[in-house]
Scaffold this motif. Structure first.
Motif, PDB file in Angstrom:
ATOM      1  N   ARG A 251       0.813  -1.224   0.000  1.00  0.00           N
ATOM      2  CA  ARG A 251       0.000   0.000   0.000  1.00  0.00           C
ATOM      3  C   ARG A 251       0.843   1.269   0.000  1.00  0.00           C
ATOM      4  O   ARG A 251       0.489   2.271  -0.634  1.00  0.00           O
ATOM      5  CB  ARG A 251      -0.947  -0.005   1.198  1.00  0.00           C
ATOM      6  N   ALA A 252       1.933   1.230   0.733  1.00  0.00           N
ATOM      7  CA  ALA A 252       2.761   2.442   0.784  1.00  0.00           C
ATOM      8  C   ALA A 252       3.331   2.752  -0.598  1.00  0.00           C
ATOM      9  O   ALA A 252       3.424   3.919  -0.996  1.00  0.00           O
ATOM     10  CB  ALA A 252       3.876   2.265   1.806  1.00  0.00           C
ATOM     11  N   PHE A 255       0.624   4.235  -2.645  1.00  0.00           N
ATOM     12  CA  PHE A 255       0.434   5.643  -2.264  1.00  0.00           C
ATOM     13  C   PHE A 255       1.376   6.534  -3.075  1.00  0.00           C
ATOM     14  O   PHE A 255       0.960   7.538  -3.665  1.00  0.00           O
ATOM     15  CB  PHE A 255       0.705   5.795  -0.772  1.00  0.00           C
ATOM     16  N   MET A 256       2.655   6.149  -3.108  1.00  0.00           N
ATOM     17  CA  MET A 256       3.631   6.985  -3.800  1.00  0.00           C
ATOM     18  C   MET A 256       3.333   7.059  -5.303  1.00  0.00           C
ATOM     19  O   MET A 256       3.462   8.112  -5.921  1.00  0.00           O
ATOM     20  CB  MET A 256       5.047   6.456  -3.571  1.00  0.00           C
ATOM     21  N   PHE A 273      -2.650  14.508   1.549  1.00  0.00           N
ATOM     22  CA  PHE A 273      -2.045  13.333   2.188  1.00  0.00           C
ATOM     23  C   PHE A 273      -3.128  12.491   2.868  1.00  0.00           C
ATOM     24  O   PHE A 273      -3.181  11.259   2.710  1.00  0.00           O
ATOM     25  CB  PHE A 273      -0.994  13.790   3.195  1.00  0.00           C
ATOM     26  N   GLY A 277      -4.397   8.849   1.713  1.00  0.00           N
ATOM     27  CA  GLY A 277      -4.236   7.787   2.715  1.00  0.00           C
ATOM     28  C   GLY A 277      -5.554   7.075   2.981  1.00  0.00           C
ATOM     29  O   GLY A 277      -5.600   5.840   3.064  1.00  0.00           O
ATOM     30  N   ASP A 281      -6.435   3.203   2.257  1.00  0.00           N
ATOM     31  CA  ASP A 281      -6.960   2.372   3.355  1.00  0.00           C
ATOM     32  C   ASP A 281      -8.216   1.615   2.943  1.00  0.00           C
ATOM     33  O   ASP A 281      -8.427   0.476   3.354  1.00  0.00           O
ATOM     34  CB  ASP A 281      -7.321   3.266   4.554  1.00  0.00           C
TER      35      ASP A 281
ATOM     36  N   HIS B  24       1.283  10.719   9.546  1.00  0.00           N
ATOM     37  CA  HIS B  24       1.802   9.516   8.884  1.00  0.00           C
ATOM     38  C   HIS B  24       0.718   8.479   8.606  1.00  0.00           C
ATOM     39  O   HIS B  24      -0.394   8.578   9.152  1.00  0.00           O
ATOM     40  CB  HIS B  24       2.884   8.871   9.753  1.00  0.00           C
ATOM     41  N   ARG B  25       1.057   7.522   7.762  1.00  0.00           N
ATOM     42  CA  ARG B  25       0.246   6.328   7.523  1.00  0.00           C
ATOM     43  C   ARG B  25       1.196   5.143   7.531  1.00  0.00           C
ATOM     44  O   ARG B  25       2.255   5.203   6.896  1.00  0.00           O
ATOM     45  CB  ARG B  25      -0.426   6.374   6.148  1.00  0.00           C
ATOM     46  N   TRP B  27       1.541   1.041   6.756  1.00  0.00           N
ATOM     47  CA  TRP B  27       1.025  -0.207   6.206  1.00  0.00           C
ATOM     48  C   TRP B  27       2.142  -1.235   6.282  1.00  0.00           C
ATOM     49  O   TRP B  27       3.230  -1.013   5.710  1.00  0.00           O
ATOM     50  CB  TRP B  27       0.574  -0.030   4.763  1.00  0.00           C
ATOM     51  N   LEU B  32       4.569   6.075   5.614  1.00  0.00           N
ATOM     52  CA  LEU B  32       4.655   7.316   4.851  1.00  0.00           C
ATOM     53  C   LEU B  32       4.511   8.475   5.819  1.00  0.00           C
ATOM     54  O   LEU B  32       3.557   8.516   6.602  1.00  0.00           O
ATOM     55  CB  LEU B  32       3.555   7.372   3.802  1.00  0.00           C
TER      56      LEU B  32
END
Lengths: 308, 103
Positions: A251-252, A255-256, A273, A277, A281, B24-25, B27, B32
């Motif tokens: 997931r990260a 995101f990017m 952001f 996010g 999620d 932040h997040r 996972w 992040l």
């Protein structure tokens, strides 16, 4: 859309007169566009591609004011050109008149992507089924629009082929269904795949090669006020001859990649952001390689079956 | 791995850059972090984020030795985390403009 007049209620001469006179107030998704034009291919394109779209009557308000005019002087006859102006400014160089309708579509995209900052805007195709949105961010050449066009005619509702609008206040995807941009080989592919689709006359020698637009399904246009929640984020890549394969993605990393495909992620700061996010999620995240549209459609059907 | 930084040394103090909220997040093992000053997002591993957390709890800053001790405790390591490792992590966070060496 009950009772609301659509572009199809105007005869071709009436549409041309409105464009050349007070302007056409056209509703596209959440936006009202006031369009003025003296350019014949633009009137023809709007009459054909936007027949099902609501006219925003009884209003002087518009989110965007777009003007298209034939160039004057010698350009009126020799290699005629179209000028675009927005709120009185001319932000772009003119284009050949045969690219007028494609220019109209690009300028509509530009108006939204440079100004609609109540949304996190991602360069992505978006479709919906059962209230769940499938977001496909991808750069040009990935097969995103071709796949989007196929899905939009095989049980999915088109929300947009270019712009995923994530509403900041609640994270819902707001539809902006518009004609689907097809380029180069995908024009013939979609003609063969869909039978007898309504496609604008292809124009060549544009910055993107040969370009044409596919009329969106009427049902998608009629339901443009129905939002959807993010459910899948999938990065498609066409790969000739390969079997369709969905691969889960971290997931990260997703995101990017989505942030890289967003028009206003940095501009929105912490709000962007948080919005992205939340969307990550709420979604299952995959990469997707495919070599056949039928296989791709089947793969996505199985995806929705797993969800329900 | 030694860090060639003007900020090395176990007694050098470090702190979050002023204004960082460490939004932040997380996972799995990836985090992040939103940089409130630049608007950028930074992809960190869980260790880097843990270090940021230590500094967030110490607004007046902390020495490298103190950070190493805190993380050793937090990660329940048998051996103390060495100073060079912490300095390398700090150098990465400094390059992201998330932390700064104290004067």
């Amino acid at each position: 859309m009950s009772g609301a007049a659509t572009v199809s209620s105007l005869s071709a001469p009436a549409l041309a007169a409105r464009l050349a006179g007070p302007g056409l107030y056209l509703q596209t998704g959440p936006f009202i566009n006031r369009i003025t034009s003296t350019v014949a291919p633009i009137a023809a394109g709007i009459g054909s591609m936007y027949a099902d779209y609501r006219l925003a009557e009884n209003t002087d308000f518009a989110d965007f004011h777009l003007g298209f005019d034939n160039a004057g002087g010698v350009r009126r006859w020799w290699r005629p050109q179209v000028h675009f102006n927005h709120d009185g400014a001319a932000p772009f160089a003119p284009l050949p008149v045969d690219q007028g309708y494609a220019m109209f579509e690009w300028m509509l995209n530009w108006c939204v992507s440079s100004r609609a900052h109540d949304y996190l805007m991602i360069h992505a195709a978006v479709l919906e089924k059962d209230g769940c949105a499938l977001i496909m961010p991808a750069p040009s050449g990935s097969g995103k629009s071709t796949l989007c066009a196929a899905l939009a005619h095989r049980g999915w509702r088109l929300l947009s082929d270019e712009l995923a609008l994530i509403r900041l206040r609640d994270g819902q995807i707001v539809p902006l269904p518009r004609p689907i941009s097809l380029k180069n080989d995908s024009i013939a592919i979609m003609r063969a795949y869909l039978g007898a689709p309504v496609i604008s006359p292809p124009v060549g020698y544009t910055a993107k090669g040969v370009v044409a637009h596919l009329k969106p399904p009427a049902d998608s246009v009629a339901r443009a006020a129905q939002t959807a929640r993010p459910a899948w984020i999938i990065f498609p890549q066409y790969a000739a001859g390969e079997a369709a394969v969905l691969t889960p993605m971290a997931r990260a990393r997703a995101f990017m990649r989505v942030a890289d495909n967003a028009f206003n992620f940095s501009l929105l700061g912490a709000d962007g952001f948080d919005a992205l996010g939340d969307a990550i999620d709420r979604s299952d995240v995959y990469t997707f390689r495919y070599g056949s549209l039928d296989e791709a459609v089947e793969t996505f059907s199985r995806l929705t079956a797993r969800q329900s | 791995m030694p860090v060639s930084s003007p900020f090395s040394g176990p007694h050098r103090g470090w702190r979050l850059r002023r204004g960082q909220q460490v939004r932040h997040r997380q996972w799995d093992d990836e985090v992040l972090v939103f940089n409130d000053l630049s608007g950028a997002s930074h992809l960190l591993d869980a260790d880097g984020y843990a270090l940021l957390n230590v500094l967030q709890g110490m607004p007046d800053g902390a020495s490298v030795a103190h950070i190493a001790a805190q993380l050793t405790l937090q990660f329940d390591e048998d051996e103390p985390i060495d100073i060079a490792t912490i300095e390398l992590m700090l150098a990465n966070l400094w390059a992201c403009e998330l932390v700064e060496a104290m004067p």
